[in-house]
Scaffold this active site. Structure first.
Site, PDB file in Angstrom:
ATOM      1  N   HIS A 249       0.836  -1.210   0.000  1.00  0.00           N
ATOM      2  CA  HIS A 249       0.000   0.000   0.000  1.00  0.00           C
ATOM      3  C   HIS A 249       0.871   1.261   0.000  1.00  0.00           C
ATOM      4  CE1 HIS A 249      -2.951   3.014   1.064  1.00  0.00           C
ATOM      5  NE2 HIS A 249      -2.212   3.330   2.116  1.00  0.00           N
TER       6      HIS A 249
ATOM      7  N   HIS B 220       0.973   4.887  -2.519  1.00  0.00           N
ATOM      8  CA  HIS B 220       1.365   6.287  -2.286  1.00  0.00           C
ATOM      9  C   HIS B 220       2.505   6.766  -3.183  1.00  0.00           C
ATOM     10  CE1 HIS B 220      -1.312   7.405   0.981  1.00  0.00           C
ATOM     11  NE2 HIS B 220      -1.144   6.184   1.476  1.00  0.00           N
TER      12      HIS B 220
ATOM     13  N   SER C  74      -3.976   0.407  -4.382  1.00  0.00           N
ATOM     14  CA  SER C  74      -3.250  -0.726  -3.800  1.00  0.00           C
ATOM     15  C   SER C  74      -4.181  -1.848  -3.371  1.00  0.00           C
ATOM     16  CB  SER C  74      -2.434  -0.253  -2.588  1.00  0.00           C
ATOM     17  OG  SER C  74      -3.298   0.260  -1.593  1.00  0.00           O
TER      18      SER C  74
ATOM     19  N   GLU D 155      -6.577   9.065  -0.432  1.00  0.00           N
ATOM     20  CA  GLU D 155      -6.685   7.620  -0.194  1.00  0.00           C
ATOM     21  C   GLU D 155      -7.763   6.962  -1.065  1.00  0.00           C
ATOM     22  OE1 GLU D 155      -4.734   5.686   1.385  1.00  0.00           O
ATOM     23  OE2 GLU D 155      -3.750   6.804   2.980  1.00  0.00           O
TER      24      GLU D 155
HETATM   25 FE   LIG Z   1      -2.368   5.282   3.010  1.00  0.00          FE
END
Ligand SMILES: [Fe+2]
Length: 298
Positions: A162, A167, A227, A208
């Site tokens: 993730h 990111h 992700s 997010e």
């Molecule tokens: Fe995050």
């Protein structure tokens, strides 16, 4: 509301130095003693890190490397279908390895020349003020552990897949990287916990779990969607709400299920304009001012 503390498995350190990661009973690795010991060891390495020191390397196992190879190959396929153009281009420029888990300083070597961001280790949850505040120095706190090998395409908590695939793919885009920096500078102005939580909620529904309309399709740019092998297939079923920070900062949500309501921008320009303006000007008073006009979302 924002409950990221529940998202990460708690990490404790006893007086004798023993570090324990407390996995929930339904975690895929909860009954695997080897995995639990592994998680404890990786968390201890992050806790021993002090800023400025060389970033510690993890000697990843064959199982962990295999999980990375599966997840990065499968997510790359999904990104072709579901990720917005800016993210696909940024990920192409970043060129993360698919054959091995990059150490955090390898991520930095790829990322820093693009946008100045660098990765430093975190054992688990980093206090929100520190996590978001470090964006002002273009620094990202990242966990280093990998999800359990029994479920390579699922994790109940943010892991290195993730943090890096989600990111870093965003942070490789100069406009998203600049947005992160404005989040960091906003945090430096905020004193109240309620304002910090409001900022965190807006971050949750944008960086997010944000989506954007592109050539008549809904595409994603949020790291949580980028992700998540399961949720990336499902987000087009979510109810879409226009980008509106007043609603994003006040809507209740549950982190343990797919997000039923997502906030959809008309373009990356709109994301950068609306969120950039919000983060650049937010103060402790902003939540009360905006909350007054937020409407419930069904
Ligand atoms: Fe995050």
């Amino acid at each position: 509301m924002f409950t990221e503390a529940k998202l990460y498995s708690p990490v404790t350190r006893e007086r004798d130095g023993d570090v324990t990661v407390h996995l929930s009973d339904d975690h895929p690795g909860s009954r695997d003693e080897h995995y639990r010991a592994r998680r404890n060891a990786i968390a201890a390495i992050a806790l021993d890190y002090s800023p400025g020191a060389p970033v510690p390397h993890i000697d990843y196992t064959d199982d962990e490397q295999r999980v990375w190879r599966i997840a990065s190959t499968e997510l790359a396929r999904k990104h072709e279908i579901y990720a917005c153009r800016a993210i696909r281009q940024a990920a192409g420029n970043l060129a993360l390895p698919s054959d091995h888990i990059p150490q955090l300083d390898e991520v930095s070597r790829l990322l820093t020349p693009l946008t100045g961001f660098r990765y430093v280790p975190a054992a688990g949850l980093v206090p929100l003020r520190e996590f978001f505040g470090s964006f002002a120095e273009r620094t990202f706190h990242s966990t280093q552990y990998i999800r359990h090998h029994r479920a390579p395409l699922y994790t109940p908590e943010p892991d290195a897949i993730h943090e890096i695939i989600g990111h870093a793919s965003q942070l490789a885009d100069p406009r998203f990287a600049a947005l992160y920096e404005t989040v960091g500078t906003a945090v430096a102005r905020l004193e109240t916990d309620s304002a910090l939580k409001f900022l965190a909620d807006v971050f949750w529904f944008s960086l997010e779990f944000g989506v954007v309309r592109e050539n008549g399709e809904i595409r994603c740019y949020g790291a949580g969607l980028l992700s998540s092998y399961g949720e990336i297939d499902e987000f087009r079923q979510a109810r879409l709400h226009p980008l509106d920070v007043a609603v994003m900062g006040t809507i209740a949500y549950d982190i343990t299920h797919y997000q039923p309501v997502l906030f959809c921008a008309d373009s990356v320009d709109q994301i950068v304009g609306v969120l950039g303006e919000f983060f650049a000007t937010m103060t402790d008073e902003t939540p009360a001012e905006l909350g007054l006009r937020a409407q419930p979302v069904s």
